[in-house]
Design an enzyme around this catalytic site. Structure first.
Site, short mmCIF file in Angstrom:
data_model
loop_
_atom_site.label_atom_id
_atom_site.label_comp_id
_atom_site.label_asym_id
_atom_site.label_seq_id
_atom_site.Cartn_x
_atom_site.Cartn_y
_atom_site.Cartn_z
N ALA A 83 45.43 37.51 41.84
CA ALA A 83 44.44 38.31 42.57
C ALA A 83 43.50 37.45 43.39
O ALA A 83 42.29 37.67 43.43
CB ALA A 83 43.64 39.18 41.59
N HIS A 113 44.86 39.48 47.53
CA HIS A 113 44.01 40.36 48.32
C HIS A 113 44.10 40.04 49.81
O HIS A 113 44.36 38.90 50.20
CB HIS A 113 42.55 40.25 47.87
N ASN A 116 39.86 38.72 38.70
CA ASN A 116 39.72 39.09 40.11
C ASN A 116 39.24 37.88 40.89
O ASN A 116 38.27 37.23 40.50
CB ASN A 116 38.69 40.22 40.26
N GLU A 117 39.96 37.55 41.93
CA GLU A 117 39.57 36.50 42.88
C GLU A 117 39.05 35.23 42.20
O GLU A 117 37.93 34.79 42.43
CB GLU A 117 38.56 37.06 43.87
N PRO A 118 39.90 34.62 41.34
CA PRO A 118 39.46 33.41 40.64
C PRO A 118 39.33 32.19 41.53
O PRO A 118 38.87 31.13 41.08
CB PRO A 118 40.57 33.21 39.59
#
Length: 551
Positions: A219, A261, A181-183
């Site tokens: 993501a 996102h 998630n959101e790397p």
């Protein structure tokens, strides 16, 4: 004097398939899934007419006491014995997956984050003792790359093998899988190249066990022109298309679908914050920039899931953290979803790419009533936004021709820097009201029409007279049913205020609030004799959703 908006529907003109793009939900706290309140909400989604819904949650691989808290969760799925050998415990992981399936929904499996025993401690500060080590793990350790990519590979293989054995291969390949998630921000302490390395090893492990499984990345957070997320997104797609695979040393990496996102604004901890609202235009502009990059790298045939698509970026914050979170309690949240999802659907058609927004909202146990967190329910009371999903869930899947002369055009997507301009300290004041929607043919042949009215300025008070004309009805008697979400309908927040804003209502007080949490009618059903076209007229406020069923 209210302004007139003309809406026209042609029930005789099919517009193709109406994708049920809204069937994706997510939240941070994985351990809330299987508690009674979580199971209750899962059941409400499963009861919608287009279930199953897909659920994504964070922290599924994390180490801890398996008790959910704000912005953290754990399953203790992985640890190592004194010889450094892997030990797997799927007990709590299975509780979560079981809850999704037993409720009648499906998992959107996020593969993350890093178990404590697999953390590469070179990314951490030296620490001494169990308390300090675990405190550092909860703060940052779970964001780190693995100490050994072969061990990570074996771990992923073990997880996928377990799922296939326990739930059956055919069931598991119907799910979605996503790495991390959101790397591009604090969720990943490694570099973009190290994320690609993790993806390569993950992809190889997943598809070695289940070749048919769907796996995605990266993501990243909201994509702004020239921003870090945009650069990360390009780097990742370029790696998957042309890069040297870290695991196989071959060219490229398989990518089954793509995630990123989008958020409409940001509301930090600021107890006495000046007015700010989320922007529909900023969120949709981020979608457009992401789709442009996907086309640029030749991935336009991939399905896209906006695996967090929300008005703002802090689900666990409420009105006691920032007063601007008030919009989540009201009809505004419902109309914001209606406006953004309708524009995402238009973009999806325009680009020829299937795009699915995922609402990052669930529930929080023990919160004060109407806390203002980004939730569908509060103390078991369905908020106005959940009534929007009740409307969505009842719809058919054949589009009908729909026009509104009050609809916002997508011209704003060409306006330079609109995403950045509207993302922070934006009030929406002076903005026009957007009146649009869509129509479908219902599962039993009925005509279903959704008309929404939304202005980014939450304080705007403006009535419009909707003149609705429905062609192609034929010559017959029809029944018209009209549901409404606004400040007075399908909105228990208004009743909560009427009851004195109790923090923990009970007895008759709770019953009165709960009684207003369903989808309510604007007026009594009406029988109308039609000769080809049906014409209706009704008033709508600046924030409202009308749902008409004609049969």
């Amino acid at each position: 004097m209210s302004k007139q908006v003309n809406v026209k529907v042609d029930a005789g003109e099919s517009g193709g398939v109406q994708e049920h793009l809204w069937r994706f939900i997510g939240y941070d706290e994985c351990n809330y899934t299987y508690i009674p309140e979580g199971m209750e909400l899962l059941g409400k989604f499963a009861a919608l007419g287009d279930a199953p819904y897909y659920f994504r949650t964070h922290f599924m691989f994390c180490t801890g006491n398996c008790h959910g808290t704000y912005k953290f969760g754990s399953t203790n799925i992985y640890w190592e014995d004194e010889n450094g050998e892997a030990v797997y415990d799927f007990t709590y992981y299975d509780y979560i997956i079981d809850a999704f399936l037993k409720s009648g929904n499906k998992p959107f499996v996020e593969l993350g984050f890093m178990p404590m025993a697999l953390v590469d401690t070179n990314y951490l500060k030296p620490a001494g003792g169990n308390w300090e080590n675990y405190a550092q793990y909860k703060e940052v350790g779970w964001t780190c790359p693995p100490k050994d990519y072969e061990k990570w590979h074996a771990f992923i293989k073990a997880v996928i093998s377990h799922l296939a054995e326990k739930y059956g291969r055919e069931e598991v390949i119907s799910w979605y899988f996503e790495l991390w998630n959101e790397p591009d921000i604090f969720y990943w302490s490694g570099t973009a190249a190290e994320y690609c390395k993790l993806f390569d090893y993950t992809e190889h492990a997943v598809h070695e066990v289940l070749p048919e499984a769907r796996l995605s990345g990266p993501a990243v957070t909201g994509i702004f022109e020239g921003g870090h997320a945009q650069k990360f997104f390009r780097f990742f797609l370029g790696h998957c298309r042309d890069g040297a695979n870290f695991c196989t040393q071959e060219k490229g990496t398989r990518l089954d679908f793509i995630t990123f996102h989008v958020k409409g604004g940001g509301f930090p901890f600021e107890m006495h914050a000046a007015k700010a609202v989320p922007s529909v235009e900023s969120l949709v502009h981020q979608v457009k920039l992401g789709l442009d990059i996907i086309k640029e790298y030749g991935y336009q045939d991939c399905e896209v899931v906006l695996s967090e698509a929300d008005p703002d970026g802090w689900a666990a914050g409420g009105v006691y953290d920032n007063a601007n979170m008030i919009f989540r309690n009201t009809e505004y949240y419902a109309t914001y979803v209606a406006s953004t999802y309708e524009k995402i659907d238009r973009l999806s058609v325009q680009y020829g790419i299937k795009v699915r927004p995922l609402a990052w909202a669930f529930m929080f146990p023990g919160e004060r009533c109407f806390e203002g967190t980004r939730t569908f329910t509060t103390q078991g009371i369905d908020k106005a936004v959940f009534n929007m999903f009740k409307i969505y869930g009842s719809l058919g899947d054949e589009k009908l021709a729909f026009e509104s002369d009050g609809a916002e055009k997508l011209d704003f997507l060409q306006e330079p820097e609109i995403g950045v301009k509207n993302h922070s300290r934006y009030t929406g004041e002076g903005e026009d009201t957007d009146v649009s929607g869509f129509a479908v043919k219902g599962r039993n042949g009925e005509i279903q029409i959704v008309v929404y009215s939304h202005c980014n300025d939450r304080d705007k008070e403006e009535d419009q007279t909707i003149c609705l004309k429905v062609d192609g009805v034929g010559s017959r008697e029809v029944n018209v049913r009209h549901y409404r979400i606004d400040s007075l309908h399908s909105n228990p927040y208004a009743e909560w205020e009427k009851q004195g804003r109790p923090l923990f209502p009970e007895g008759e007080q709770y019953a009165a609030i709960k009684a207003r949490d369903g989808l309510e009618k604007l007026c009594d059903d009406e029988k109308v004799t039609v000769q080809g076209s049906l014409e209706l007229q009704f008033e709508m406020p600046a924030h409202g959703v009308s749902y008409l069923v004609i049969k």
